[in-house]
Write a protein that holds these residues in place. Structure first.
Motif, PDB file in Angstrom:
ATOM      1  N   PRO A 263     157.664  33.392  60.013  1.00  0.00           N
ATOM      2  CA  PRO A 263     157.448  32.346  59.236  1.00  0.00           C
ATOM      3  C   PRO A 263     156.729  32.246  58.520  1.00  0.00           C
ATOM      4  N   ILE A 264     156.572  31.489  57.650  1.00  0.00           N
ATOM      5  CA  ILE A 264     156.561  31.339  56.166  1.00  0.00           C
ATOM      6  C   ILE A 264     155.220  30.531  55.892  1.00  0.00           C
ATOM      7  N   LEU A 265     155.115  29.734  56.170  1.00  0.00           N
ATOM      8  CA  LEU A 265     154.048  28.625  56.118  1.00  0.00           C
ATOM      9  C   LEU A 265     153.343  28.428  57.030  1.00  0.00           C
ATOM     10  N   ARG A 266     152.297  28.319  57.172  1.00  0.00           N
ATOM     11  CA  ARG A 266     150.891  27.763  58.287  1.00  0.00           C
ATOM     12  C   ARG A 266     150.670  26.455  57.859  1.00  0.00           C
ATOM     13  N   LEU A 267     150.348  25.655  58.999  1.00  0.00           N
ATOM     14  CA  LEU A 267     149.393  24.231  59.056  1.00  0.00           C
ATOM     15  C   LEU A 267     147.832  24.836  59.916  1.00  0.00           C
ATOM     16  N   ASP A 268     147.091  24.298  59.396  1.00  0.00           N
ATOM     17  CA  ASP A 268     145.961  24.753  60.406  1.00  0.00           C
ATOM     18  C   ASP A 268     145.625  23.680  61.136  1.00  0.00           C
ATOM     19  N   PHE A 269     145.855  23.442  61.942  1.00  0.00           N
ATOM     20  CA  PHE A 269     144.620  22.281  62.092  1.00  0.00           C
ATOM     21  C   PHE A 269     143.586  22.350  63.254  1.00  0.00           C
ATOM     22  N   ASP A 270     143.445  21.450  63.790  1.00  0.00           N
ATOM     23  CA  ASP A 270     141.449  21.929  64.708  1.00  0.00           C
ATOM     24  C   ASP A 270     141.733  22.160  65.178  1.00  0.00           C
TER      25      ASP A 270
ATOM     26  N   SER B 214     152.841  27.383  62.915  1.00  0.00           N
ATOM     27  CA  SER B 214     153.524  27.916  61.642  1.00  0.00           C
ATOM     28  C   SER B 214     155.631  27.852  61.983  1.00  0.00           C
ATOM     29  N   VAL B 215     155.986  27.859  60.052  1.00  0.00           N
ATOM     30  CA  VAL B 215     157.601  27.484  60.403  1.00  0.00           C
ATOM     31  C   VAL B 215     157.897  28.492  59.326  1.00  0.00           C
ATOM     32  N   GLY B 216     159.372  28.227  60.100  1.00  0.00           N
ATOM     33  CA  GLY B 216     159.980  29.747  59.069  1.00  0.00           C
ATOM     34  C   GLY B 216     161.449  28.832  59.349  1.00  0.00           C
ATOM     35  N   ALA B 217     162.274  29.767  58.925  1.00  0.00           N
ATOM     36  CA  ALA B 217     164.006  28.662  57.747  1.00  0.00           C
ATOM     37  C   ALA B 217     164.361  28.400  59.170  1.00  0.00           C
ATOM     38  N   ARG B 218     164.329  28.889  60.031  1.00  0.00           N
ATOM     39  CA  ARG B 218     164.510  28.626  62.181  1.00  0.00           C
ATOM     40  C   ARG B 218     163.881  28.166  63.104  1.00  0.00           C
ATOM     41  N   ASN B 219     162.774  28.496  62.982  1.00  0.00           N
ATOM     42  CA  ASN B 219     161.887  28.353  64.165  1.00  0.00           C
ATOM     43  C   ASN B 219     160.675  27.564  63.804  1.00  0.00           C
ATOM     44  N   VAL B 220     159.441  27.179  65.126  1.00  0.00           N
ATOM     45  CA  VAL B 220     158.460  27.030  64.593  1.00  0.00           C
ATOM     46  C   VAL B 220     158.140  27.748  66.217  1.00  0.00           C
ATOM     47  N   LEU B 221     156.358  27.884  65.446  1.00  0.00           N
ATOM     48  CA  LEU B 221     155.440  28.809  66.474  1.00  0.00           C
ATOM     49  C   LEU B 221     153.777  27.892  66.076  1.00  0.00           C
ATOM     50  N   VAL B 222     153.888  27.206  67.392  1.00  0.00           N
ATOM     51  CA  VAL B 222     152.472  26.292  67.899  1.00  0.00           C
ATOM     52  C   VAL B 222     151.478  27.521  69.221  1.00  0.00           C
ATOM     53  N   SER B 223     150.678  27.953  67.852  1.00  0.00           N
ATOM     54  CA  SER B 223     149.593  29.111  68.223  1.00  0.00           C
ATOM     55  C   SER B 223     148.460  28.157  68.372  1.00  0.00           C
TER      56      SER B 223
ATOM     57  N   TYR C  76     140.911  29.795  73.933  1.00  0.00           N
ATOM     58  CA  TYR C  76     141.454  29.334  74.707  1.00  0.00           C
ATOM     59  C   TYR C  76     141.073  27.671  74.793  1.00  0.00           C
ATOM     60  N   PRO C  77     141.787  26.862  74.855  1.00  0.00           N
ATOM     61  CA  PRO C  77     141.685  25.400  75.301  1.00  0.00           C
ATOM     62  C   PRO C  77     141.642  25.223  76.067  1.00  0.00           C
ATOM     63  N   LYS C  78     142.648  25.783  76.894  1.00  0.00           N
ATOM     64  CA  LYS C  78     143.585  25.819  78.860  1.00  0.00           C
ATOM     65  C   LYS C  78     144.631  25.506  78.344  1.00  0.00           C
ATOM     66  N   TRP C  79     145.263  25.113  79.396  1.00  0.00           N
ATOM     67  CA  TRP C  79     146.882  25.100  78.962  1.00  0.00           C
ATOM     68  C   TRP C  79     147.278  23.107  79.183  1.00  0.00           C
ATOM     69  N   ALA C  80     145.744  22.294  79.282  1.00  0.00           N
ATOM     70  CA  ALA C  80     146.481  20.972  79.276  1.00  0.00           C
ATOM     71  C   ALA C  80     146.065  20.152  77.740  1.00  0.00           C
ATOM     72  N   ALA C  81     145.461  20.809  76.919  1.00  0.00           N
ATOM     73  CA  ALA C  81     145.027  21.003  75.617  1.00  0.00           C
ATOM     74  C   ALA C  81     146.834  21.193  74.347  1.00  0.00           C
ATOM     75  N   PHE C  82     146.326  22.559  75.172  1.00  0.00           N
ATOM     76  CA  PHE C  82     147.537  23.268  74.675  1.00  0.00           C
ATOM     77  C   PHE C  82     149.141  22.745  74.832  1.00  0.00           C
ATOM     78  N   ARG C  83     149.280  21.821  76.125  1.00  0.00           N
ATOM     79  CA  ARG C  83     150.235  21.346  76.374  1.00  0.00           C
ATOM     80  C   ARG C  83     150.543  20.099  75.610  1.00  0.00           C
ATOM     81  N   GLU C  84     149.618  19.297  75.409  1.00  0.00           N
ATOM     82  CA  GLU C  84     149.751  18.014  74.507  1.00  0.00           C
ATOM     83  C   GLU C  84     149.657  18.276  73.027  1.00  0.00           C
ATOM     84  N   PHE C  85     149.222  19.180  73.051  1.00  0.00           N
ATOM     85  CA  PHE C  85     149.358  19.545  71.090  1.00  0.00           C
ATOM     86  C   PHE C  85     151.250  19.430  70.912  1.00  0.00           C
TER      87      PHE C  85
END
Length: 248
Positions: free
Chosen positions: A69-76, A81-90, A95-104
């Protein structure tokens, strides 16, 4: 394991990341940050990551750099994080638990679909990194159900690093164990122990991203349950009980 805990009192998790990888020569880092920036209430913080300093043609020609990834957007509570061909959600820790992570995650996927980009998905994955603490390496490793030998040499304690890849149903599970790890938490606390890292991957060659999104809720749930099952099946029953499992 048929009966998996819903939650743990003493969570060993230190990182949780969902990733999308797309086919073709994409330049997602030039487009998606702007899409995501304007789609959410409250402007996220945009951070340019170190690999952004490497020219894109160099990154594209090096398999080790193709998906950095080359850019990251920090939310609450989350980061994208975004690269040329991929997107990562962390997910941020704790840990906020799976339900909240899945929703985001689903929210990010919806915004990518609505961007108008014509994308084909190569794979999607979910990776959970846990640290097993203990007084010694042998104590830490004793929490993992594992037998290891090379030739006539049986493992009897001490540092090591290993990776096991297992294909099961539609998922490739990459299980990594590494002793002597040090993790620094957001609050500055330092943890030492053995890493148990489970990366579950589903390959989807030439699947349109819109088609993926239409079934993404079910796909994510299957992926999470497969990853979760591999984690708990890697631990001894004594280790699970020491974490304070809640079965609901």
């Amino acid at each position: 394991m048929a009966n998996l805990p819903i939650s743990l009192r003493d969570e060993p998790l230190i990182d949780a990341t969902f990733e999308l990888r797309f086919e073709g020569q994409q330049q997602l880092a030039d487009i998606l940050p702007g899409v995501l920036f304007t789609a959410y209430h409250g402007a996220p913080k945009i951070i340019r990551l170190p690999f952004a300093e490497i020219p894109q043609p160099v990154r594209a020609s090096d398999p080790n750099l193709e998906f950095v990834p080359i850019l990251r957007l920090d939310f609450d509570g989350f980061a994208v994080s975004v690269g040329a061909r991929n997107v990562l959600v962390s997910a941020a820790m704790p840990y906020p638990k799976w339900a909240a992570f899945r929703e985001f995650i689903l929210g990010v996927c919806e915004r990518i679909v609505n961007s108008g980009l014509q994308l084909e998905l190569e794979r999607f994955s979910l990776k959970y990194v846990n640290i097993l603490q203990g007084g010694s390496v042998a104590d830490q490793v004793s929490k993992i159900k594992m037998q290891m030998a090379v030739g006539d040499l049986d493992y009897k304690g001490g540092p090591f690093s290993l990776q096991l890849q297992v294909l099961e149903d539609d998922f490739l599970h990459i299980v990594s164990v590494m002793t002597g790890a040090v993790a620094t938490l957001p609050n500055g606390a330092t943890l030492t122990g053995t890493i148990l890292d489970i990366d579950s991957v589903c390959h989807t060659p030439s699947l349109s991203f819109r088609e993926f999104f239409n079934t993404s809720s079910d796909r994510l749930e299957l992926l999470r349950q497969a990853n979760k099952s591999k984690f708990f099946s890697s631990l001894t029953e004594e280790a699970i009980q020491s974490m304070g499992p809640n079965y609901g």
